[in-house]
Design an enzyme around this catalytic site. Structure first.
Site, PDB file in Angstrom:
ATOM      1  N   THR A  44      32.050  23.814 -18.988  1.00 36.15           N
ATOM      2  CA  THR A  44      30.953  23.116 -19.662  1.00 36.15           C
ATOM      3  C   THR A  44      31.348  22.554 -21.025  1.00 36.15           C
ATOM      4  OG1 THR A  44      30.118  25.138 -20.688  1.00 36.15           O
ATOM      5  CG2 THR A  44      29.256  24.591 -18.513  1.00 36.15           C
ATOM      6  N   ASP A  45      30.521  21.610 -21.469  1.00 33.31           N
ATOM      7  CA  ASP A  45      30.705  21.030 -22.804  1.00 33.31           C
ATOM      8  C   ASP A  45      29.751  21.724 -23.782  1.00 33.31           C
ATOM      9  OD1 ASP A  45      28.177  19.958 -22.287  1.00 33.31           O
ATOM     10  OD2 ASP A  45      28.929  17.935 -21.928  1.00 33.31           O
ATOM     11  N   MET A  46      29.628  21.192 -24.977  1.00 31.75           N
ATOM     12  CA  MET A  46      28.795  21.833 -26.006  1.00 31.75           C
ATOM     13  C   MET A  46      27.306  21.841 -25.634  1.00 31.75           C
ATOM     14  SD  MET A  46      30.847  22.193 -29.233  1.00 31.75           S
ATOM     15  CE  MET A  46      29.481  22.260 -30.280  1.00 31.75           C
TER      16      MET A  46
ATOM     17  N   ILE B  25      26.547  21.699 -20.086  1.00 34.67           N
ATOM     18  CA  ILE B  25      26.633  21.057 -18.771  1.00 34.67           C
ATOM     19  C   ILE B  25      28.102  20.810 -18.429  1.00 34.67           C
ATOM     20  CG2 ILE B  25      24.330  20.038 -18.942  1.00 34.67           C
ATOM     21  CD1 ILE B  25      25.635  17.358 -19.547  1.00 34.67           C
TER      22      ILE B  25
END
Length: 151
Positions: free
Chosen positions: A15-17, A20
């Site tokens: 995931t990203d920040m 997601i």
């Protein structure tokens, strides 16, 4: 076989920040489902030498992905691989990522060429897909290849 499915779960490292799945990880998922598809047929993506034949490899000559809905940390999703086309030297796949509620999260495409290493030059050269693969891999029916709204 023309269709294969497996279930995955979004890992924190995917995931990203925003929590997601980062777009680039869909390409990793596509590779994983392709490898699982090969295993389900009794093959490995790393092809051992066979009687009278040298090993083949499957480098990608095209990869793309369209995104429709986010996948989030710890969410389970289904990866669906469909064989779009089998040509003399190339296999094309459509790979769909389904959220638990049957929503299409993303759809990717991979084109893999069948190659052998030229013993004289050491370079990879496209070759005909060996019959042992052709006997087990076939294109999906056209109606399965159209992008559905829902499963």
């Amino acid at each position: 076989m023309h269709r294969f499915t497996c279930t995955e779960r979004v890992q924190f490292s995917d995931t990203d920040m925003a929590g997601i799945v980062h777009f680039s990880n869909f390409f990793r998922y596509m590779e994983r489902v392709e490898h699982a598809f090969f295993r389900s047929l009794g093959f490995s993506i790393v092809d051992p030498a066979h009687a009278g034949e040298e090993r083949v490899g499957w480098p990608r000559v095209h990869a793309s992905c369209d995104y429709m809905a986010p996948l989030r940390f710890e969410e389970e999703f289904e990866c669906e691989l469909l064989v779009e086309e089998v040509r003399t030297k190339v296999i094309r796949y459509i790979i769909r990522f389904w959220k638990g509620d049957s929503e299409l999260a993303a759809e990717g495409r991979i084109t893999a060429a069948c190659v052998r290493k030229d013993p004289a030059t050491g370079k990879m050269k496209a070759v005909e897909i060996p019959q042992r693969f052709r006997d087990k891999i076939e294109p999906a029916p056209h109606e399965m290849l159209r992008r559905p709204d829902r499963k």
